[in-house]
Design a protein around this motif. Structure first.
Motif, PDB file in Angstrom:
ATOM      1  N   ALA A   1       9.936  -1.589   2.654  1.00 20.60           N
ATOM      2  CA  ALA A   1       9.162  -0.420   3.055  1.00 20.60           C
ATOM      3  C   ALA A   1      10.054   0.807   2.884  1.00 20.60           C
ATOM      4  O   ALA A   1      11.207   0.801   3.317  1.00 20.60           O
ATOM      5  N   LEU A   2       9.525   1.849   2.242  1.00 21.62           N
ATOM      6  CA  LEU A   2      10.315   3.023   1.914  1.00 21.62           C
ATOM      7  C   LEU A   2       9.634   4.289   2.418  1.00 21.62           C
ATOM      8  O   LEU A   2       8.412   4.397   2.425  1.00 21.62           O
ATOM      9  N   ILE A   3      10.457   5.244   2.824  1.00 18.54           N
ATOM     10  CA  ILE A   3       9.994   6.587   3.170  1.00 18.54           C
ATOM     11  C   ILE A   3      10.681   7.547   2.213  1.00 18.54           C
ATOM     12  O   ILE A   3      11.913   7.639   2.193  1.00 18.54           O
ATOM     13  N   ASP A   4       9.891   8.213   1.392  1.00 17.82           N
ATOM     14  CA  ASP A   4      10.433   9.083   0.349  1.00 17.82           C
ATOM     15  C   ASP A   4      11.474   8.351  -0.495  1.00 17.82           C
ATOM     16  O   ASP A   4      12.531   8.893  -0.826  1.00 17.82           O
ATOM     17  N   GLY A   5      11.169   7.104  -0.817  1.00 21.75           N
ATOM     18  CA  GLY A   5      11.993   6.335  -1.730  1.00 21.75           C
ATOM     19  C   GLY A   5      13.188   5.633  -1.135  1.00 21.75           C
ATOM     20  O   GLY A   5      13.945   4.982  -1.857  1.00 21.75           O
ATOM     21  N   ARG A   6      13.374   5.727   0.198  1.00 20.95           N
ATOM     22  CA  ARG A   6      14.531   5.089   0.834  1.00 20.95           C
ATOM     23  C   ARG A   6      14.121   4.346   2.096  1.00 20.95           C
ATOM     24  O   ARG A   6      13.188   4.762   2.777  1.00 20.95           O
ATOM     25  N   PRO A   7      14.820   3.275   2.427  1.00 19.11           N
ATOM     26  CA  PRO A   7      14.568   2.611   3.710  1.00 19.11           C
ATOM     27  C   PRO A   7      14.882   3.567   4.864  1.00 19.11           C
ATOM     28  O   PRO A   7      15.816   4.374   4.783  1.00 19.11           O
TER      29      PRO A   7
ATOM     30  N   GLU B   1      -1.016  20.740   5.908  1.00 16.19           N
ATOM     31  CA  GLU B   1       0.268  21.340   5.539  1.00 16.19           C
ATOM     32  C   GLU B   1       0.994  20.526   4.469  1.00 16.19           C
ATOM     33  O   GLU B   1       2.065  20.917   4.015  1.00 16.19           O
ATOM     34  N   GLY B   2       0.419  19.385   4.082  1.00 17.09           N
ATOM     35  CA  GLY B   2       1.028  18.549   3.054  1.00 17.09           C
ATOM     36  C   GLY B   2       1.857  17.408   3.596  1.00 17.09           C
ATOM     37  O   GLY B   2       2.579  16.747   2.842  1.00 17.09           O
ATOM     38  N   ARG B   3       1.726  17.118   4.887  1.00 16.34           N
ATOM     39  CA  ARG B   3       2.491  16.013   5.467  1.00 16.34           C
ATOM     40  C   ARG B   3       1.753  14.689   5.264  1.00 16.34           C
ATOM     41  O   ARG B   3       0.550  14.648   5.021  1.00 16.34           O
ATOM     42  N   THR B   4       2.516  13.615   5.408  1.00 16.46           N
ATOM     43  CA  THR B   4       1.984  12.261   5.316  1.00 16.46           C
ATOM     44  C   THR B   4       1.730  11.765   6.733  1.00 16.46           C
ATOM     45  O   THR B   4       2.653  11.689   7.540  1.00 16.46           O
ATOM     46  N   VAL B   5       0.479  11.425   7.048  1.00 14.29           N
ATOM     47  CA  VAL B   5       0.103  11.046   8.404  1.00 14.29           C
ATOM     48  C   VAL B   5      -0.565   9.670   8.382  1.00 14.29           C
ATOM     49  O   VAL B   5      -1.603   9.488   7.739  1.00 14.29           O
ATOM     50  N   LEU B   6       0.046   8.711   9.078  1.00 12.82           N
ATOM     51  CA  LEU B   6      -0.487   7.357   9.187  1.00 12.82           C
ATOM     52  C   LEU B   6      -0.802   7.075  10.651  1.00 12.82           C
ATOM     53  O   LEU B   6       0.080   7.174  11.511  1.00 12.82           O
TER      54      LEU B   6
ATOM     55  N   PHE C   1       0.852  -1.179   0.000  1.00 17.03           N
ATOM     56  CA  PHE C   1       0.000   0.000   0.000  1.00 17.03           C
ATOM     57  C   PHE C   1       0.894   1.238   0.000  1.00 17.03           C
ATOM     58  O   PHE C   1       2.089   1.161   0.282  1.00 17.03           O
ATOM     59  N   THR C   2       0.300   2.389  -0.321  1.00 23.92           N
ATOM     60  CA  THR C   2       1.022   3.664  -0.335  1.00 23.92           C
ATOM     61  C   THR C   2       0.262   4.669   0.527  1.00 23.92           C
ATOM     62  O   THR C   2      -0.963   4.779   0.411  1.00 23.92           O
ATOM     63  N   VAL C   3       0.987   5.364   1.390  1.00 25.72           N
ATOM     64  CA  VAL C   3       0.400   6.429   2.207  1.00 25.72           C
ATOM     65  C   VAL C   3       0.872   7.751   1.626  1.00 25.72           C
ATOM     66  O   VAL C   3       2.077   8.043   1.621  1.00 25.72           O
ATOM     67  N   ARG C   4      -0.057   8.548   1.132  1.00 23.88           N
ATOM     68  CA  ARG C   4       0.280   9.762   0.396  1.00 23.88           C
ATOM     69  C   ARG C   4       0.161  11.009   1.270  1.00 23.88           C
ATOM     70  O   ARG C   4      -0.570  11.022   2.266  1.00 23.88           O
ATOM     71  N   PRO C   5       0.877  12.061   0.883  1.00 19.20           N
ATOM     72  CA  PRO C   5       0.828  13.304   1.661  1.00 19.20           C
ATOM     73  C   PRO C   5      -0.494  14.042   1.498  1.00 19.20           C
ATOM     74  O   PRO C   5      -1.257  13.790   0.569  1.00 19.20           O
ATOM     75  N   GLY C   6      -0.750  14.944   2.455  1.00 16.38           N
ATOM     76  CA  GLY C   6      -1.924  15.794   2.368  1.00 16.38           C
ATOM     77  C   GLY C   6      -3.198  15.180   2.895  1.00 16.38           C
ATOM     78  O   GLY C   6      -4.282  15.736   2.703  1.00 16.38           O
ATOM     79  N   ARG C   7      -3.092  14.037   3.562  1.00 10.01           N
ATOM     80  CA  ARG C   7      -4.276  13.386   4.121  1.00 10.01           C
ATOM     81  C   ARG C   7      -3.877  12.601   5.369  1.00 10.01           C
ATOM     82  O   ARG C   7      -2.721  12.254   5.555  1.00 10.01           O
ATOM     83  N   VAL C   8      -4.870  12.319   6.200  1.00  6.18           N
ATOM     84  CA  VAL C   8      -4.675  11.418   7.333  1.00  6.18           C
ATOM     85  C   VAL C   8      -5.147  10.034   6.896  1.00  6.18           C
ATOM     86  O   VAL C   8      -6.300   9.872   6.474  1.00  6.18           O
ATOM     87  N   THR C   9      -4.267   9.067   6.974  1.00 10.12           N
ATOM     88  CA  THR C   9      -4.613   7.695   6.606  1.00 10.12           C
ATOM     89  C   THR C   9      -4.762   6.855   7.867  1.00 10.12           C
ATOM     90  O   THR C   9      -3.834   6.761   8.672  1.00 10.12           O
TER      91      THR C   9
ATOM     92  N   PRO D   1       8.155  15.511   7.652  1.00  7.59           N
ATOM     93  CA  PRO D   1       7.062  15.480   6.673  1.00  7.59           C
ATOM     94  C   PRO D   1       6.228  14.215   6.760  1.00  7.59           C
ATOM     95  O   PRO D   1       5.148  14.145   6.187  1.00  7.59           O
ATOM     96  N   VAL D   2       6.732  13.190   7.473  1.00  8.96           N
ATOM     97  CA  VAL D   2       6.020  11.924   7.625  1.00  8.96           C
ATOM     98  C   VAL D   2       5.827  11.656   9.114  1.00  8.96           C
ATOM     99  O   VAL D   2       6.754  11.798   9.907  1.00  8.96           O
TER     100      VAL D   2
END
Length: 250
Positions: free
Chosen positions: A58-64, A176-181, A22-30, A147-148
């Motif tokens: 599992a990656l955060i902004d494309g990196r482990p 604010e455009g952050r990624t929130v899980l 799955f992907t958790v995207r910025p700008g929303r609360v997942t 940001p995450v």
């Protein structure tokens, strides 16, 4: 953003997370939902590099996570707020974390003020209530202004005022455009806070869908929270393994 790709984790002969993507995207609360034992905490631990996956990544902004320089400035997390040294003062706890990640000391005061603990910064954490400990854990997650953000059951121990404060904070951070899980068992708060849902059962992905769309599949009473609860129970009960577990407990 957070990317989970074909993630798997086995402990001996037991599969805890099974080919999860799955992907958790910025700008929303997942919201991250699942029954007890579904693999939510293990998944969060693998995202944060605390557990090694058996397969996938599992990656955060494309990196482990473990490859991130100054990781607290990329991703903040709250998994277990009680994991504190009871003899350490609240401010010192945060200053130690800040120093480890090259974060300015002034940020400690800022996050203590933000979570409502500025007046108890010099108190040792062994005397903190559960709610105060939870707020300190949230402060630590926010320390690097990341940001995450990943939070596991963040409202534990919070009073109604604290729950409302956290709800507004999470929505503001997402705006604010952050990624929130956020992993939670509380359907009412999930309905009020989350925009998107990731639902897992027995370590497998069951749904990745907007909250309103998911709630529309439920028929439980009036209100979105009741509908969300009904949809969740219907979905998790449809998993053969989970249903077998429930029937075995009856």
């Amino acid at each position: 953003m957070i990317e989970v790709r074909n993630l798997g984790k086995r402990y001996g002969g037991r599969t805890v997370v099974d080919d999860l993507s799955f992907t958790v995207r910025p700008g929303r609360v997942t919201g991250f939902l699942g029954p007890n034992g579904a693999g939510k905490s293990t998944t969060l631990r693998m995202i944060l590099g605390l557990d090694r996956p058996t397969r996938g990544r599992a990656l955060i902004d494309g990196r482990p996570y473990q490859e991130l320089a100054r990781p607290l400035c990329h991703a903040g997390a709250l998994l277990d707020a009680s994991a504190l040294h009871g003899g350490r003062r609240a401010g010192d706890h945060l200053r130690w974390l800040a120093r480890s990640n090259g974060i300015a000391r002034r940020r400690v005061g800022e996050v203590l003020e933000l979570v409502g603990l500025a007046d108890v910064a010099s108190r040792r954490t062994r005397g903190f209530s559960l709610g105060m400990t939870q707020r300190l854990g949230i402060a630590a997650a926010l320390l690097g202004d990341p940001p995450v953000l990943m939070l596991d059951e963040p409202v534990n121990g919070l009073d109604p005022e604290g729950i409302r404060w956290l709800r507004n904070l999470l929505r503001d951070l997402a705006a604010e455009g952050r990624t929130v899980l956020v992993s939670s068992h509380l359907m009412t708060e999930t309905a009020r806070t989350a925009d998107q849902l990731v639902v897992i059962g027995r370590g497998r992905l069951l749904a990745d869908v907007p909250v309103a769309e998911f709630a529309a599949t439920g028929t439980g009473g009036e209100g979105e929270a009741a509908a969300l609860e009904d949809a969740f129970l219907r979905l998790t009960d449809a998993s053969l393994e989970y249903r077998g577990e429930r029937e075995g407990q009856r």
